[in-house]
Design an enzyme around this catalytic site. Structure first.
Site, PDB file in Angstrom:
ATOM      1  CE  LYS A 168       0.659   2.065   3.200  1.00 22.58           C
ATOM      2  NZ  LYS A 168       1.956   2.734   3.625  1.00 22.58           N
ATOM      3  CE1 TYR A 253      -0.771   0.276   7.715  1.00 22.31           C
ATOM      4  CE2 TYR A 253       0.056   2.380   6.930  1.00 22.31           C
ATOM      5  CZ  TYR A 253       0.213   1.025   7.091  1.00 22.31           C
ATOM      6  OH  TYR A 253       1.344   0.420   6.633  1.00 22.31           O
TER       7      TYR A 253
END
Ligand code: NDP
Length: 423
Positions: A168, A253
């Site tokens: 990510k 996140y």
């Protein structure tokens, strides 16, 4: 030659059986020795629980495959995450093993290959990634390079016919995300984005609590992921390599977890961004981001990310009956989950005992099992693309000072595959 271990073991068993009282005698009377020898069931050795049902029963270890039976991974990009977290995590994985490396630094690559027993002919340069096709031991390619390079490395892996696990943020633009999804689709390979939070046991328990109603109706979420960046020259501070600043790196996140808690997709975002003028770290990318997501159920998530404040990683879920707070929520380890509620007329807060597990190992094993069982990963490419879509809306909301509406996406877990199983 006499096997002294076997002799002493037999003597020990016999002596316990002959002379023991209480539990030992009753076990012998039932035709089993008073020592746990285990039972083999489907290739797994099981022991009866050692403690009474009033105690926490430790979960048996998950079935581990023999090393040669595991799904082989090629690691692309040997930086800090790859070498300090991912490679060591293979030792705790049950279904995955590293079998190849791809790097632009041959000396480093050969040192790491020697350390992990990877053959010299399974070491590749980036320009050589097409040759991965000829290595049948490689089933998955794990891309761990700077964000803006993910697209080219994912596409190269897919063209070599390999399944892909990609770090990510998926990529700096939605167009990149779509190209990566399309390359994997065209090649008939799986694409998973490495959202470790969705495999981490405390986070999964927090999500379970929220969805089960154990907290009442969850209407507010608070998520913070901050860190103080060092060297202004590193790629994370260069827009062409990073795509953005604290938002895609650490704020993601908060975004991804907020979406995963209820499984709903946000319908509106608002945001503010501020970077201290003159700080060389923020010449190209943003520092502080505060954004708010509104979900169809009415739930609101308030999220913050920063590149200039001391490390803080926390999430709180606020329900009508209770709240749950996870400390070190987005860290590699050290998570705790605490629930506060009214019990017998008194406010009580207690920590939920959750066995810590290596979240990188769980993530690797999930990808391995998806490949073996031909199932969609819990966090496929579409999950990464949806985050990118929302991050673009967050930037727009901050730039214009206006709320940005997002397309309605009904249903739960719209972009996700099945939940990871215990095995
Ligand atoms: P590093 O800077 O430590 O390492 C990146 C590696 O990529 C380098 O060591 C290098 O490896 C390779 N590389 C190839 N081209 C370049 C280039 N032009 N500039 C810099 N490096 C290059 O980064 P991280 O390991 O911290 O991050 C890598 C990826 O992992 C990022 O996408 C990041 O967002 C993600 N990440 C995810 C985390 C998580 O918890 N899931 C945590 C940290 C990072 P080589 O010498 O082998 O070519």
């Amino acid at each position: 030659m006499i096997d002294k271990t076997a002799v002493s073991r037999r003597i020990a068993l016999a002596s316990i059986g002959a002379g023991a009282a209480g539990a030992g005698v009753s076990a012998m009377a039932q035709g089993r020795p008073p020592v746990d020898l285990g039972t083999v069931l489907n290739g797994k050795v099981l022991f009866p629980p050692p403690a009474a049902s009033s105690e926490v029963q430790p979960s048996p270890p998950r079935n581990a495959d023999a090393p040669t039976q595991r799904v082989g991974f090629a690691i692309v990009g040997l930086g800090k995450l790859a070498l300090e977290q991912v490679m060591p995590a293979f030792a705790q994985a049950k279904h995955a093993r590293p079998v190849a490396l791809v790097s632009g630094s041959p000396d480093k690559m050969h040192a790491i290959a020697a350390q992990y027993g990877i053959a010299a002919d399974a070491c590749y340069s980036y320009a050589d990634m097409a040759r991965l096709r000829d290595n049948p031991a490689v089933q998955v390619v794990y891309v761990i390079t700077p964000n803006a390079l993910h697209r080219q490395h994912v596409v190269a892996a897919a063209r070599a016919g390999k399944h892909v696990l990609c770090e990510k943020p998926m990529a700096p633009s939605l167009a990149d995300c779509h190209a990566m999804i399309e390359a994997c689709r065209a090649a008939g390979v799986k694409l998973m984005i490495a959202y470790r939070m969705q495999y981490q046991p405390h986070a999964r328990e927090a999500i379970r609590l929220a969805r089960s109603g154990a907290l009442g109706a969850v209407t507010l979420m608070d998520m913070i992921n901050n860190q103080d960046q060092g060297d202004p020259a590193q790629w994370r501070q260069i827009k062409a390599l990073a795509g953005g600043g604290s938002l895609p790196d650490v704020g993601l996140y908060c975004l991804n977890t907020a979406r995963a808690v209820l499984g709903e997709e946000p319908i509106e975002v608002s945001a503010q961004i501020w970077s201290p003028p003159g700080d060389p770290r923020f010449r190209e990318v943003e520092d502080n981001v505060a954004f708010s997501l509104r979900f169809p159920s009415g739930a609101i998530a308030n999220c913050m990310s920063s590149y200039s404040t001391h490390r803080l990683a926390r999430l709180t879920l606020m329900g009508s009956d209770a709240s749950a707070t996870m400390e070190h929520a987005f860290d590699y380890q050290g998570q705790t989950l605490r629930v506060s509620r009214l019990t017998d007329g008194k406010e009580q807060a207690g920590e939920i005992g959750i066995e810590p597990k290596n979240q990188f190992a769980l993530e690797l094993d999930h990808m391995a099992q998806c490949v073996r069982q031909n199932i969609t990963p819990r966090t496929p490419g579409e999950e990464g693309a949806q985050d990118q879509r929302i991050m673009e809306a967050i930037y727009e909301a901050a730039r214009t000072g206006q709320r940005v509406r997002l397309a309605q996406m009904p249903g739960l877990d719209r972009f996700r595959g099945p939940e990871p199983t215990a095995e």
